[in-house]
Design a protein around this motif. Structure first.
Motif, PDB file in Angstrom:
ATOM      1  N   ASP A  35     -32.548 -42.733  71.920  1.00 36.91           N
ATOM      2  CA  ASP A  35     -33.688 -43.216  71.141  1.00 36.91           C
ATOM      3  C   ASP A  35     -34.284 -42.135  70.255  1.00 36.91           C
ATOM      4  O   ASP A  35     -35.183 -42.399  69.445  1.00 36.91           O
ATOM      5  N   GLY A  36     -33.801 -40.886  70.399  1.00 38.22           N
ATOM      6  CA  GLY A  36     -34.280 -39.794  69.567  1.00 38.22           C
ATOM      7  C   GLY A  36     -35.687 -39.337  69.886  1.00 38.22           C
ATOM      8  O   GLY A  36     -36.267 -38.540  69.131  1.00 38.22           O
ATOM      9  N   ASN A  37     -36.241 -39.796  71.007  1.00 31.20           N
ATOM     10  CA  ASN A  37     -37.622 -39.465  71.341  1.00 31.20           C
ATOM     11  C   ASN A  37     -37.761 -38.460  72.482  1.00 31.20           C
ATOM     12  O   ASN A  37     -38.860 -37.955  72.725  1.00 31.20           O
ATOM     13  N   ARG A  38     -36.664 -38.185  73.208  1.00 32.59           N
ATOM     14  CA  ARG A  38     -36.728 -37.263  74.345  1.00 32.59           C
ATOM     15  C   ARG A  38     -35.463 -36.415  74.362  1.00 32.59           C
ATOM     16  O   ARG A  38     -34.434 -36.805  73.811  1.00 32.59           O
ATOM     17  N   PHE A  39     -35.564 -35.278  75.042  1.00 29.88           N
ATOM     18  CA  PHE A  39     -34.357 -34.509  75.309  1.00 29.88           C
ATOM     19  C   PHE A  39     -34.381 -33.996  76.741  1.00 29.88           C
ATOM     20  O   PHE A  39     -35.442 -33.824  77.344  1.00 29.88           O
ATOM     21  N   LEU A  40     -33.182 -33.794  77.266  1.00 25.04           N
ATOM     22  CA  LEU A  40     -32.985 -33.283  78.621  1.00 25.04           C
ATOM     23  C   LEU A  40     -32.634 -31.810  78.530  1.00 25.04           C
ATOM     24  O   LEU A  40     -31.694 -31.435  77.836  1.00 25.04           O
ATOM     25  N   ALA A  41     -33.381 -30.956  79.228  1.00 25.05           N
ATOM     26  CA  ALA A  41     -33.084 -29.526  79.250  1.00 25.05           C
ATOM     27  C   ALA A  41     -32.118 -29.214  80.382  1.00 25.05           C
ATOM     28  O   ALA A  41     -31.904 -30.035  81.289  1.00 25.05           O
ATOM     29  N   LYS A  42     -31.553 -28.024  80.362  1.00 29.16           N
ATOM     30  CA  LYS A  42     -30.557 -27.631  81.356  1.00 29.16           C
ATOM     31  C   LYS A  42     -31.109 -27.666  82.775  1.00 29.16           C
ATOM     32  O   LYS A  42     -30.382 -27.882  83.739  1.00 29.16           O
ATOM     33  N   SER A  43     -32.405 -27.494  82.924  1.00 31.18           N
ATOM     34  CA  SER A  43     -33.040 -27.518  84.241  1.00 31.18           C
ATOM     35  C   SER A  43     -33.154 -28.923  84.820  1.00 31.18           C
ATOM     36  O   SER A  43     -33.496 -29.076  85.994  1.00 31.18           O
ATOM     37  N   GLY A  51     -31.301 -33.117  52.334  1.00 33.96           N
ATOM     38  CA  GLY A  51     -29.953 -32.564  52.290  1.00 33.96           C
ATOM     39  C   GLY A  51     -29.936 -31.158  52.828  1.00 33.96           C
ATOM     40  O   GLY A  51     -29.584 -30.923  53.991  1.00 33.96           O
ATOM     41  N   MET A  52     -30.343 -30.188  52.033  1.00 36.82           N
ATOM     42  CA  MET A  52     -30.429 -28.817  52.513  1.00 36.82           C
ATOM     43  C   MET A  52     -31.507 -28.712  53.589  1.00 36.82           C
ATOM     44  O   MET A  52     -32.569 -29.324  53.499  1.00 36.82           O
ATOM     45  N   ALA A  53     -31.231 -27.928  54.647  1.00 35.97           N
ATOM     46  CA  ALA A  53     -32.200 -27.760  55.726  1.00 35.97           C
ATOM     47  C   ALA A  53     -33.479 -27.138  55.181  1.00 35.97           C
ATOM     48  O   ALA A  53     -33.450 -26.145  54.442  1.00 35.97           O
ATOM     49  N   ASN A  54     -34.613 -27.734  55.579  1.00 29.75           N
ATOM     50  CA  ASN A  54     -35.912 -27.260  55.122  1.00 29.75           C
ATOM     51  C   ASN A  54     -36.231 -25.899  55.753  1.00 29.75           C
ATOM     52  O   ASN A  54     -36.065 -25.705  56.954  1.00 29.75           O
ATOM     53  N   ASP A  55     -36.697 -24.967  54.924  1.00 32.28           N
ATOM     54  CA  ASP A  55     -37.071 -23.630  55.413  1.00 32.28           C
ATOM     55  C   ASP A  55     -38.171 -23.686  56.467  1.00 32.28           C
ATOM     56  O   ASP A  55     -38.188 -22.916  57.419  1.00 32.28           O
ATOM     57  N   THR A  56     -39.139 -24.555  56.239  1.00 29.01           N
ATOM     58  CA  THR A  56     -40.272 -24.652  57.136  1.00 29.01           C
ATOM     59  C   THR A  56     -39.894 -25.545  58.310  1.00 29.01           C
ATOM     60  O   THR A  56     -39.617 -26.722  58.143  1.00 29.01           O
ATOM     61  N   LEU A  57     -39.879 -24.953  59.507  1.00 29.41           N
ATOM     62  CA  LEU A  57     -39.419 -25.689  60.673  1.00 29.41           C
ATOM     63  C   LEU A  57     -40.490 -25.712  61.752  1.00 29.41           C
ATOM     64  O   LEU A  57     -41.556 -25.092  61.621  1.00 29.41           O
ATOM     65  N   GLN A  58     -40.223 -26.450  62.800  1.00 28.09           N
ATOM     66  CA  GLN A  58     -41.146 -26.554  63.917  1.00 28.09           C
ATOM     67  C   GLN A  58     -40.531 -25.843  65.125  1.00 28.09           C
ATOM     68  O   GLN A  58     -39.334 -25.999  65.403  1.00 28.09           O
ATOM     69  N   TYR A  59     -41.367 -25.071  65.840  1.00 31.10           N
ATOM     70  CA  TYR A  59     -40.847 -24.221  66.912  1.00 31.10           C
ATOM     71  C   TYR A  59     -41.762 -24.280  68.132  1.00 31.10           C
ATOM     72  O   TYR A  59     -42.987 -24.274  68.009  1.00 31.10           O
ATOM     73  N   TRP A  60     -41.130 -24.339  69.329  1.00 32.81           N
ATOM     74  CA  TRP A  60     -41.870 -24.252  70.587  1.00 32.81           C
ATOM     75  C   TRP A  60     -41.305 -23.088  71.393  1.00 32.81           C
ATOM     76  O   TRP A  60     -40.088 -22.966  71.575  1.00 32.81           O
ATOM     77  N   HIS A  61     -42.210 -22.257  71.905  1.00 27.61           N
ATOM     78  CA  HIS A  61     -41.843 -21.003  72.551  1.00 27.61           C
ATOM     79  C   HIS A  61     -41.623 -21.253  74.046  1.00 27.61           C
ATOM     80  O   HIS A  61     -42.488 -20.986  74.884  1.00 27.61           O
ATOM     81  N   MET A  62     -40.430 -21.754  74.398  1.00 25.02           N
ATOM     82  CA  MET A  62     -40.134 -22.129  75.784  1.00 25.02           C
ATOM     83  C   MET A  62     -38.644 -21.980  76.061  1.00 25.02           C
ATOM     84  O   MET A  62     -37.837 -21.976  75.135  1.00 25.02           O
ATOM     85  N   ASP A  63     -38.284 -21.846  77.340  1.00 23.72           N
ATOM     86  CA  ASP A  63     -36.889 -21.665  77.746  1.00 23.72           C
ATOM     87  C   ASP A  63     -36.257 -23.001  78.096  1.00 23.72           C
ATOM     88  O   ASP A  63     -36.724 -23.691  79.010  1.00 23.72           O
ATOM     89  N   ILE A  64     -35.167 -23.381  77.401  1.00 21.88           N
ATOM     90  CA  ILE A  64     -34.434 -24.597  77.782  1.00 21.88           C
ATOM     91  C   ILE A  64     -32.941 -24.332  77.958  1.00 21.88           C
ATOM     92  O   ILE A  64     -32.233 -25.138  78.552  1.00 21.88           O
ATOM     93  N   HIS A  65     -32.414 -23.242  77.410  1.00 21.68           N
ATOM     94  CA  HIS A  65     -31.018 -22.800  77.576  1.00 21.68           C
ATOM     95  C   HIS A  65     -29.999 -23.722  76.913  1.00 21.68           C
ATOM     96  O   HIS A  65     -29.105 -23.260  76.228  1.00 21.68           O
ATOM     97  N   ASN A  66     -30.081 -25.001  77.151  1.00 27.19           N
ATOM     98  CA  ASN A  66     -29.250 -26.002  76.472  1.00 27.19           C
ATOM     99  C   ASN A  66     -29.993 -27.319  76.564  1.00 27.19           C
ATOM    100  O   ASN A  66     -30.955 -27.454  77.348  1.00 27.19           O
ATOM    101  N   PHE A  67     -29.577 -28.337  75.802  1.00 29.50           N
ATOM    102  CA  PHE A  67     -30.330 -29.586  75.797  1.00 29.50           C
ATOM    103  C   PHE A  67     -29.443 -30.732  75.316  1.00 29.50           C
ATOM    104  O   PHE A  67     -28.419 -30.518  74.658  1.00 29.50           O
ATOM    105  N   TRP A  68     -29.861 -31.965  75.658  1.00 31.68           N
ATOM    106  CA  TRP A  68     -29.136 -33.173  75.279  1.00 31.68           C
ATOM    107  C   TRP A  68     -30.164 -34.212  74.844  1.00 31.68           C
ATOM    108  O   TRP A  68     -31.104 -34.522  75.588  1.00 31.68           O
TER     109      TRP A  68
END
Length: 465
Positions: free
Chosen positions: A324-332, A303-320
């Motif tokens: 299938d929930g397994n991939r995302f498309l970056a603005k590039s 329910g409440m968002a978990n404090d501990t999250l996962q982060y990747w240090h990269m530029d994507i600007h926006n995404f879709w």
């Protein structure tokens, strides 16, 4: 259904100077009608209706015309000062302007003499007199738009005035819900009948589309820049601002608002874009105010968002996110995987590229998917920041979600605009793109390009098959 391509309204007469041999030789005897006849490429039966009261019931013949116009008849007669010129268009092998065909048509009218008019033929979406048009003007300044594919409901939020514009294309049911507050972000609840609206003030509004009314206001301790409905009885809010922030978790049953802790604050910044991951109890985000923008993955299984999250240090600007929930498309145009969630706070430096859409333009403006997820639709363009001068019109692409091959391309239509007495053809930037469940129709929510100097919004519909 038959449609008329153009209706030219004659408001006056003036002499025109032209460089063509015929027109130059007859300049002294030629009277040009004011205005231009606008012709649409989408009209299978183009025609020009001319109103010239002093012509009465005179006969005429077509004395001069551009080669791309093939006439049904070279002769005609006015009836009560009205006549209709019918023709087909024959595309020339060489086009000086790739977007438009232009020229002058001259009628030799008995007892009057030579009367001419200028014609413009192209992908124009707002021609007066059309019985059918695929462009719907929108009032106000658009702030967000969402579509619920299962019910086929498209909602656009505007300011000036504050309202929700609701479109149900399959049933032709369109209506407006006035709002007391200024909206700036939206998301549907799972039923497709209820909508969450983030406002420019510290509240989230719950709107029922069936009753067309506001049913509840949720007070917040921040202004919502973006929000997502978790489809779990909770709403997740990205605060507006330019400082390091935390997500807000809003319990829709109780109205309780819970804030993330210090672990979250070290990675989140105000004005963050949020997206739900289909089939997972997770949301993703990227920051708009810092570089790199980063990729953040947040667990919402409790329910409440978990404090501990996962982060990747990269530029994507926006995404879709893919269906299938397994991939995302970056603005590039680059595709990245969405790994299983691990509560690690700091993930890898980068995610590995798993594909790339080879767009002829440098950025993805918006993207959407069919319900099955087998087709991806992308609005491309060279503008990385919304509202910046783009210099080039958008294109829309149909892309196979498996092999990433582009199968079809559409060009959004131009808008004819009069500025200081001159006709301007303004292109439109596609800001939001939506598809129906089967991928047979597309809707592009467009803003007239900033270069035009006028903020005008519209929806353009495209047939896919």
């Amino acid at each position: 259904m038959r449609k008329f391509a153009v209706l030219i309204m004659v408001t006056g007469l003036f002499l025109s100077s032209c460089s063509d041999d015929f027109l130059e030789q007859n300049q002294r005897n030629l009277t040009m009608l004011s205005g231009k006849a606008l012709l649409s490429v989408h009209d299978p039966d183009p025609e020009i209706e001319i109103s010239l009261g002093l012509a009465g019931s005179e006969k005429y013949h077509i004395a001069y015309y551009p080669r791309w116009m093939v006439w049904e008849s070279m002769y005609g007669k006015f009836e009560n000062g009205m006549t209709t010129l019918k023709f087909t268009v024959q595309e020339p092998e060489v086009r000086p302007n790739p977007d438009f065909l232009t020229g002058t048509v001259v009628l030799d009218i008995d007892r009057i003499g030579l009367v001419g008019l200028e014609v413009v033929y192209g992908n124009i979406g707002n021609i007066p007199g059309q019985i059918f048009t695929r462009v719907t003007p929108l009032g106000g300044s658009v702030k967000d738009a969402v579509m619920h594919q299962s019910t086929g409901t498209l909602v656009v939020a505007t300011q000036y005035p504050n309202q929700l514009l609701v479109f149900r294309p399959t049933t032709q049911e369109n209506f407006t819900i006035p709002l007391q507050k200024s909206p700036q972000c939206l998301d549907f609840l799972e039923d497709g009948k209820t909508l969450l609206v983030g406002n420019t003030t510290a509240e989230v509004t719950l709107v029922n589309l069936e009753s067309r009314s506001v049913v509840r206001e949720y007070p917040l301790d921040c202004v919502a820049f973006d929000l997502v409905a978790g489809q779990n009885g909770w709403c997740y809010v990205s605060p507006q601002g330019d400082v390091w922030e935390v997500l807000r978790s809003l319990n829709l049953a109780t109205g309780e608002v819970m804030s993330g802790g210090q672990l979250m604050r070290g990675n989140l910044c105000g004005n963050m874009i949020l997206k739900k991951i289909p089939g997972r109890a997770q949301i993703m985000g990227t920051r708009t105010q810092v570089g790199p923008t980063g990729v953040l993955q947040v667990d919402i299984s409790r329910g409440m968002a978990n404090d501990t999250l996962q982060y990747w240090h990269m530029d994507i600007h926006n995404f879709w996110v893919f269906r299938d929930g397994n991939r995302f498309l970056a603005k590039s145009g680059t595709l990245f995987p969405i790994p299983p969630f691990v509560a690690s706070v700091s993930g890898g430096i980068n995610l590995s590229e798993v594909g790339r859409v080879q767009l002829p333009q440098t950025a993805v403006g918006d993207a959407c998917f069919t319900m099955a997820g087998n087709t991806l639709f992308v609005a491309g363009g060279n503008s990385w920041q919304q509202g910046w001068t783009q210099g080039e019109k958008n294109l829309i692409f149909s892309i196979d979600a498996g092999n990433l091959a582009i199968s079809k391309t559409w060009e959004p239509s131009y808008t004819a605009l009069e500025v200081n007495g001159e006709l301007i053809m303004a292109y439109n930037q596609v800001i939001y793109l939506f598809a129906d469940a089967m991928g047979t129709r597309l809707w592009a929510v467009r803003r007239m390009a900033p270069e035009a100097g006028v903020e005008q919004w519209s929806i353009e519909e495209f047939e896919v098959q």
